[in-house]
Design a protein around this motif. Structure first.
Motif, PDB file in Angstrom:
ATOM      1  N   LEU A 261       0.825  -1.210   0.000  1.00  0.00           N
ATOM      2  CA  LEU A 261       0.000   0.000   0.000  1.00  0.00           C
ATOM      3  C   LEU A 261       0.859   1.260   0.000  1.00  0.00           C
ATOM      4  CD1 LEU A 261      -2.654  -1.085   2.657  1.00  0.00           C
ATOM      5  CD2 LEU A 261      -3.016  -0.841   0.197  1.00  0.00           C
ATOM      6  N   GLN A 300      -5.781   0.717  -1.917  1.00  0.00           N
ATOM      7  CA  GLN A 300      -6.399   0.384  -0.631  1.00  0.00           C
ATOM      8  C   GLN A 300      -7.662  -0.448  -0.827  1.00  0.00           C
ATOM      9  OE1 GLN A 300      -5.161   1.590   2.657  1.00  0.00           O
ATOM     10  NE2 GLN A 300      -6.441  -0.164   3.141  1.00  0.00           N
ATOM     11  N   ASP A 304      -8.153  -4.098   0.807  1.00  0.00           N
ATOM     12  CA  ASP A 304      -9.244  -4.357   1.751  1.00  0.00           C
ATOM     13  C   ASP A 304     -10.123  -5.500   1.270  1.00  0.00           C
ATOM     14  OD1 ASP A 304      -8.358  -2.349   3.398  1.00  0.00           O
ATOM     15  OD2 ASP A 304      -9.747  -0.840   2.629  1.00  0.00           O
TER      16      ASP A 304
END
Length: 550
Positions: A261, A300, A304
């Motif tokens: 990330l 992100q 996730d």
């Protein structure tokens, strides 16, 4: 330089090896050239020649700490000793043998004498042939260990300061990155490897497990991380005989790394002591994460989504890959996962799910909640279509709806937690008063010591339980106060899908976090089932989902 006892002329000894052992660690290099391998060799060779030791052979461990005895040439020397081929072992000083006083003591006091091997440490004046000269040896070993311990503390302090400043502590750069030639503490993207990382995340979202991804990369002849590093001119810590040898554990580690990330994560591992080389994983709460320290490879949203998938991952079985709903469906009444039921040769339409608690304990704890997979999938397709269509066509209204839903949920959790928190605080204060009164009664002789001890112990135990619960509630309240919706993340996902007409593992796990199945409204009836669908990022959206089962 002190001249020790000369080697006696003996035919049997002449045929054996005189082992000249050298060791240099990275820490020793900082002390200058006096401990260099070249310098040690010169001292040992001169001493052997001056004192009549023949048939010499060097055993050298360069760049190895003295706190470990798992050194290649040291172990080779011990193997030669065990085979009876060594007569004498000579080192520059005791610290070259090692810096663990217990193990050094074992070799000098037990192993060497039992093998009838003479041991000499030149600079310390130690010679096992002269016991009087060796009386101070144990103290030298302790001093050498103290030195290693002190050095370890200093190195830890340096690493701690570096880690807390946000610079990466890992000497090995994660696969997908390489060190910036102009700044070794900065990582830049290694595009060829980064493309493989993106492929791994994409395959996970599409429903592939770590084993399947590893097999796919192997079949496509994608170089493994160590083989890729070697091809780039690096020196990998571990090398496999198969340059395309991807393992499921490698894939799992890649899918979990926050470094992709663009973040630096320090203090992920620790060691129990300076003597132990075994790494222990730290709890994630002990990590220090510094955001946006380098360019991200994975977004992100993608990260996730993959974590949601990994938390409810599907497991391969003798019947093949588990259905796409595996690990995502829960009993709304007892909280257990729904157990997948299927048999070899069954069509997909026949597969169904049942409460795991009911299946294991029958009717003692819950009811069956039986429902067919296709019925859940139909409800999910409808819900996803409704939500995504509404979000695309009426984005402002959708944001407003989700915000209100999240606020209601957060306010409810906050209200309940605050009430319990206030009650726990009040009870804790009241217990303080009770304990104070007991103390006064005991001092005045109104209650005996035994009674006083029992009652205070009971109150203090209750207080300790309340303190633990108060800490939990404070965390819940803090989370509720700071909680914000991830509507933007959800909208980004929505806009990547144009027209969803059928479901697959990728779509389900991209949009859905969990599904809860309620028991039939009529006892023993299987005709009506109610589902609660929890979306990723936005939670439950108020869309009624009632379905009829056959």
């Amino acid at each position: 330089m002190k001249q020790l006892n000369r080697q006696p002329a003996d035919a049997a000894l002449e045929s054996k090896i005189t082992a000249l052992y050298c060791r240099l660690s990275r820490d020793d290099e900082l002390q200058g050239d006096s401990n260099s391998i070249k310098n040690q060799k010169a001292i040992l060779k001169k001493y052997a020649d001056d004192n009549g030791f023949r048939n010499t052979e060097f055993f050298v461990d360069d760049g190895v700490s003295g706190t470990t005895f798992d050194r290649p040439d040291f172990q080779r020397m011990i193997a030669e000793m065990d085979a009876g081929r060594i007569a004498t072992i000579i080192v520059k000083d005791m610290s070259r043998l090692g810096r663990d006083y217990l193990k050094v003591g074992y070799y000098t006091e037990v192993a060497f004498p039992e093998a009838d091997v003479r041991f000499i440490a030149i600079n310390n004046g130690v010679d096992s042939a002269n016991q009087q000269d060796s009386d101070f040896t144990p103290f030298l070993n302790i001093i050498n260990e103290w030195y290693a311990k002190d050095t370890s503390k200093k190195i830890k302090a340096v690493f701690k300061a570096k880690g807390e400043s946000g610079k990466p502590l890992s000497t090995n750069v994660p696969y997908g990155y390489m060190k910036d030639p102009e700044n070794k503490d900065h990582w830049i993207i290694d595009e060829s490897a980064a493309e493989v990382v993106r492929q791994i995340f994409d395959l996970c979202i599409k429903g592939f497990g770590p084993s399947q991804i590893a097999d796919k990369l192997h079949d496509e002849k994608v170089l493994s991380p160590s083989a890729h590093l070697k091809a780039k001119g690096g020196n990998p810590a571990a090398q496999s005989y198969d340059e395309y040898g991807w393992s499921p554990s490698m894939i799992s580690r890649i899918l979990e790394r926050v470094e992709y990330l663009g973040h630096t994560a320090n203090f992920k591992t620790r060691r129990k002591s300076f003597k132990s080389k075994k790494k222990i994983e730290n709890d994630r709460t002990q990590w220090q994460i510094f955001e946006n320290t380098h360019e991200a490879i994975i977004s992100q949203d993608t990260f996730d989504t993959v974590q949601h998938i990994r938390n409810g991952r599907r497991r391969p079985t003798p019947l093949g890959e588990m259905p796409i709903l595996s690990g995502m469906v829960y009993c709304a009444d007892c909280g257990s996962k729904l157990y997948q039921v299927r048999c070899k040769g069954w069509p997909h339409e026949k597969e169904y799910m049942v409460c795991a608690s009911y299946r294991k304990k029958r009717k003692e704890t819950c009811t069956s909640h039986q429902i067919r997979n296709v019925e859940i999938e139909a409800a999910l397709l409808y819900a996803i279509q409704q939500v995504t269509t509404f979000a695309k066509e009426h984005e402002d209204e959708f944001v407003d709806l989700v915000t209100k839903n999240n606020m209601k949920s957060a306010e409810r959790a906050l209200r309940d937690s605050k009430k319990e928190y206030e009650q726990a605080i009040a009870r804790t204060k009241k217990l303080d008063t009770f304990i104070q009164k007991l103390f006064e009664d005991n001092v005045e002789g109104k209650i005996g010591d035994d009674r006083f001890m029992k009652m205070t112990a009971t109150y203090e135990a209750e207080q300790n339980q309340l303190k633990e619960r108060i800490a939990e509630l404070e965390a819940i309240i803090a989370e509720a106060n700071e909680q914000s919706t991830n509507i933007d993340s959800f909208l980004k996902i929505v806009h990547t899908y144009t027209d969803i007409q059928e479901l697959n593992a990728e779509i389900i796990r991209t949009f859905i976090e969990k599904v809860y199945v309620y028991q039939s409204e009529t006892k023993w009836s299987r005709n009506t089932k109610k589902l609660k669908i929890v979306f990723n990022f936005i939670g439950e959206v108020e869309i009624p989902t009632n379905i009829k089962t056959a």
